[in-house]
Design a protein around this motif. Structure first.
Motif, PDB file in Angstrom:
ATOM      1  N   LEU B  44     -40.848  29.284  38.550  1.00 32.49           N
ATOM      2  CA  LEU B  44     -40.082  28.882  37.374  1.00 32.49           C
ATOM      3  C   LEU B  44     -40.608  27.531  36.950  1.00 32.49           C
ATOM      4  N   LYS B  52     -33.837  24.308  34.682  1.00 29.42           N
ATOM      5  CA  LYS B  52     -34.320  25.051  35.859  1.00 29.42           C
ATOM      6  C   LYS B  52     -33.307  24.993  37.007  1.00 29.42           C
ATOM      7  N   ASP B 174     -36.140  24.490  44.878  1.00 29.21           N
ATOM      8  CA  ASP B 174     -36.253  23.610  43.711  1.00 29.21           C
ATOM      9  C   ASP B 174     -37.290  22.542  44.018  1.00 29.21           C
ATOM     10  N   VAL B 206     -39.085  26.727  41.837  1.00 30.88           N
ATOM     11  CA  VAL B 206     -39.316  25.829  40.708  1.00 30.88           C
ATOM     12  C   VAL B 206     -40.450  24.895  41.066  1.00 30.88           C
TER      13      VAL B 206
END
Ligand SMILES: Nc1ncnc2c1ncn2[C@@H]1O[C@H](COP(=O)(O)OP(=O)(O)OP(=O)(O)O)[C@@H](O)[C@H]1O
Ligand SMILES: [Mg+2]
Lengths: 415, 234
Positions: B44, B52, B174, B206
C-alpha cells in the motif's frame, strides 16, 4: 499491578502513589485513634460498673439529696437478697493540717459497716477493711434522726493528702465547713486509704472519709446536741447477696421494690447504666466514624484522581494493549487492582500510624489525655471492618478510573 | 496453538471522517472498495496523510468506518461489540504499528509475550516462543532489554516479533522497515514472506520504499482517501 515506567516518569508516578497512600493512611489513622481511645475509655468505665461492689443505686439531686438516708438504709437492708446498703454523702470542706491555713478536701461521709461490702474488688484494695473508724454502725451521732454523743471524731485521710500535708496516723486533723479555723473540729487520724489512679487532680486525690453522721452534723450545723439533723446523703449504694450478683431478674425486681420505697428518687441498676453506657458508646463510635468519613472521602477522592492520572499517563500503553486485543476486562482489572493495592497499603499504614499515635500519647501526653490513651483498645474486628470499608470504597475509585481506561479512543491514543 | 485463519477482506464504500461537522473535519477515506483474498501479499503506497494508516486500522478492526462496511469472510464487523472485535484482533491480526508502540515498562521479551498472555498461553510456553521469535528477528540476547535501551531498528524488530506471536492469519504492517538498514530490511521481509507462505497468512504492507514494494504481488496506491491504482503482478 503497580509497575512504573522508567526515569523521571517513574519518580513522578511513585510520588503520586506515595501521596495517595499517605492521604488514605491519614484518613484511616483518625478513626483508629478516636475509636480505639473512645472505645477503651468506655470499656474501662463499663468494667468499673461491672466490677463495682454494688448493683443498685438510689440517687437524688439537690442540696439535701436523699433526705432520710439512715432509715432508708435500714428499710433497704430488710428487703430480701440485700447484702449491704451504703449511703454516701460527698461535700467539699476545709481542713487545717498545719495552723490556720485552710486546705480544701473532699469529705465522704459513710456508714463504715455498710461501705466496705459495697466496694468492688479494685476499690477494696485501696481501703483498710473493716474501716478503722470508732463508730462502725454510725450510731453515736445518729440514732433515728436524733443527735446522740459523744462522737468519736475519727477520720481516714487519702494517702496523697497525708503525703502532702505530713498528717500521720495517730495524729490530729482539724476539719471545718468554712475556712475559719475557729469553727473547725479536731479529728483523730486513724488510717489512710489509697486513691484510684483514675481520680485525677488534687480535688479528687485530697479526700477524707468520716462517719456519715459526723459529716451531716458538720454540714448541718454541728455542735448542737439533741437537735434533729437533716439526714442527707447523695446516693445509697445497694449490694445484693453474692448468689444474685449475676441474676438480672433478682436485681431488677429488687430495684422495683426499692423504687416503691422511694417513688420520688432515682433508682437504677448498674446493668441498666451499663446498657445506657453501651448505647452511648455506640452512638459516639458512630459519630467518630461519621466525622472520619469526611477525611476518608477526601482520601478516596484523592485516590480516584491519582488513578485517573495514572490512566491518563498510561493512555498510550493502554491503547496498545487494547489494540493488540487484550480484553478490556483485564485492563480494567489491572486499574482496579492498583487502587486496591494503594488503599490496602494506606489502610495498613494508617492503622499502624494510629496505633503509634495512641502509644505516643500514652507515653508523652499530659494527665487526662495520657490516662485516656492508656485505656485505648484496638479491637481487631473494628480495625478489619475499617480497612475492609476503605478497600471496598477503593473499588469505586478503581471502577471510575477503569471506566475511563476503557473509554480511551484507540484511534486517538495511537496517533 | 490454533492454525491461522486468513479471512477474505472486503471494504465496501468505506469512508472515515475524523471530527465530522467540526472546523477541523478530516475526510481521511472517501469511499474505498477493495477485496483482498486470503494469502495475498499487497503493498500500500501513497503520499503522507493519504489515509494508509487509517485504512489498516479499519481492516484490522481497530477503528470503525464512518460509512460503508468492513467485512471478514463476508461478515460485517464494523458494528460489532468492542469485546468481540478485541477477540478477533487478538487471535487473528498481527499489527506492526508505524511507531512500533512497544510498552516502555516491559522488556523486549515481555512485549512479545503480551498477546500470548492475553490469550492465556502458559508462562513457560510463551517465554520460549517469545525468545524464539526474538532470535528469528536477530535479537537473541536482547530479551531483557527495555525499549529505551534499544535502537529504533531493534524496537521495530521487537514489534515484528510481537505481531507474529499469536500466529495471526492477517498481518498488517505499517512501514515495518522504515527504520531498518538494507540488511535488516531484507531479513524482516524474508521473515514476513516466509510466515505468509508457510501459513497462508495475508500480508498488507504500507511502505514508501520502492524496493520493498516490489516484493509484493499486488500494489495498491492510495491518494487523497481513495484507491487510485490496483496493480497485480502476473
Ligand atoms: N484520530 C484522528 N483524528 C483526526 N484526524 C486524524 C486522525 N487520524 C488520522 N487523521 C488524519 O487523517 C488523515 C490520514 O491519516 P493517516 O494516518 O491515515 O495517513 P497516512 O497515509 O498513514 O500518512 P503517513 O504516511 O504520514 O503515515 C491525515 O490528514 C490525518 O491528520
Ligand atoms: Mg501512516
Amino acid at each position: 499491578m503497580i509497575r512504573f515506567g522508567r526515569g523521571h516518569r517513574l519518580r513522578h508516578a511513585r510520588l503520586q502513589v506515595i501521596l495517595a497512600v499517605a492521604a488514605i493512611a491519614t484518613a484511616v489513622a483518625l478513626p483508629v485513634v478516636l475509636v480505639s481511645v473512645g472505645g477503651g475509655v468506655s470499656a474501662h468505665e463499663l468494667a468499673m460498673l461491672q466490677n463495682a461492689g454494688y448493683q443498685i443505686v438510689v440517687s437524688a439531686a439537690g442540696l439535701h439529696g436523699i433526705a432520710h438516708a439512715h432509715p432508708l438504709t435500714e428499710q433497704i437492708l430488710s428487703l430480701p437478697s440485700v447484702a449491704a446498703a451504703s449511703p454516701v454523702l460527698s461535700i467539699a470542706i476545709d481542713s487545717f493540717p498545719a495552723g490556720p491555713g485552710a486546705t480544701p478536701v473532699l469529705a465522704e461521709g459513710v456508714i463504715p459497716v455498710g461501705f466496705g461490702p459495697t466496694l468492688g474488688p479494685e476499690e477494696s484494695g485501696l481501703f483498710p477493711l473493716p474501716l478503722p473508724l470508732g463508730d462502725p454502725t454510725d450510731a453515736v451521732h445518729f440514732d433515728n434522726g436524733s443527735y446522740r454523743g459523744p462522737a468519736t471524731y475519727d477520720v481516714l485521710v487519702s494517702s496523697p493528702f497525708a503525703e502532702a500535708t505530713r498528717v500521720t496516723t495517730g495524729g490530729h486533723l482539724l476539719l471545718g465547713l468554712t475556712n475559719e479555723v475557729s469553727g473547725a473540729i479536731s479529728y483523730n487520724v486513724t488510717g489512710t486509704f489509697g486513691v484510684p489512679p483514675t481520680v485525677l487532680g488534687p480535688v479528687g486525690a485530697f479526700a477524707v472519709l468520716v462517719p456519715l453522721s459526723d459529716l451531716q452534723v458538720m454540714t448541718g450545723f454541728a455542735n448542737a446536741p439533741h437537735v434533729p439533723v437533716p439526714d442527707a446523703a447523695d446516693t445509697v449504694e445497694v449490694a445484693v447477696v453474692p448468689s444474685a450478683t449475676s441474676n438480672p431478674e433478682v436485681i431488677s425486681s429488687l430495684r422495683d421494690r426499692v423504687q416503691s420505697l422511694v417513688p420520688y428518687y432515682g433508682v437504677s441498676s448498674l446493668s441498666q447504666e451499663a446498657t445506657q453506657l453501651q448505647s452511648a458508646t455506640a452512638v459516639l463510635t458512630g459519630f467518630y466514624l461519621a466525622l472520619s468519613s469526611v477525611g476518608l472521602s477526601v482520601g478516596l477522592v484523592f485516590l480516584t484522581l491519582v488513578l485517573l492520572r495514572r490512566v491518563e499517563s498510561e493512555r498510550r500503553s493502554i491503547g496498545i494493549r487494547r489494540a493488540i486485543g487484550e480484553p478490556g476486562g483485564s485492563i480494567a482489572a489491572a486499574v482496579v487492582v492498583d487502587g486496591v493495592v494503594i488503599a490496602s497499603l494506606g489502610a495498613v499504614v494508617g492503622i499502624a500510624a494510629g496505633y503509634l499515635v495512641v502509644e505516643g500519647l500514652a507515653t508523652w501526653a499530659h494527665s487526662t489525655v495520657q490516662e485516656a490513651a492508656r485505656l485505648a483498645e484496638f479491637v481487631p474486628l473494628t480495625l478489619t471492618e475499617l480497612a475492609g470499608g476503605v478497600v471496598g470504597l477503593s473499588l469505586v475509585a478503581g471502577a471510575l478510573a477503569a471506566r475511563s481506561a476503557l473509554r480511551i479512543d484507540l484511534a486517538e491514543a495511537l496517533r | 496453538m490454533k492454525e491461522p485463519h486468513a479471512p477474505t477482506l472486503e471494504l465496501l464504500g468505506v469512508t472515515r471522517t475524523f471530527d465530522p461537522g467540526e472546523a477541523d473535519e478530516v475526510r481521511a477515506l472517501r469511499g474505498v472498495d477493495l477485496t483482498v483474498a486470503p494469502g495475498e501479499f499487497a503493498s500500500l503506497e501513497g503520499p503522507s496523510g493519504c489515509g494508509k494508516t487509517t485504512l489498516l486500522n479499519l481492516v484490522g478492526l481497530l477503528d470503525a468506518p464512518t460509512s460503508g462496511e468492513v467485512r471478514w469472510d463476508g461478515r460485517s464487523l464494523g458494528g460489532r461489540k468492542d469485546r468481540e472485535r478485541a477477540r478477533l484482533r487478538l487471535e487473528g491480526v498481527g499489527f506492526i504499528f508505524q511507531r512500533f508502540y512497544l510498552l516502555p515498562a516491559l522488556t523486549a521479551r515481555e512485549n512479545v509475550e503480551l498477546p500470548m498472555r492475553a490469550l492465556g498461553v502458559p508462562r513457560g510456553d510463551r517465554q520460549a516462543r517469545a525468545s524464539d521469535l526474538l532470535s528469528e528477528v536477530g535479537l537473541s540476547g536482547r530479551e531483557r532489554a527495555f525499549p529505551h535501551q534499544l535502537s529504533g531498528g531493534e524496537e521495530q524488530r521487537v514489534a515484528v516479533a510481537r505481531a507474529l506471536a499469536n500466529r495471526p492469519g492477517l498481518l498488517l504492517a505499517d512501514e515495518p522497515t522504515g527504520e531498518l538498514d538494507r540488511v535488516n530490511t531484507e531479513g524482516i521481509l524474508t521473515l514476513l514472506e516466509k510466515v505468509r507462505a508457510d501459513r497462508g497468512a495475508t500480508l498488507l504492507l504500507v511502505t514508501h520504499n520502492p524496493s520493498v514494494a516490489r516484493r509484493a504481488h499486488r500494489h495498491l496506491t492510495l491518494e487523497d482517501g481513495r484507491v487510485t491504482a490496483d496493480v497485480r503482478e502476473a
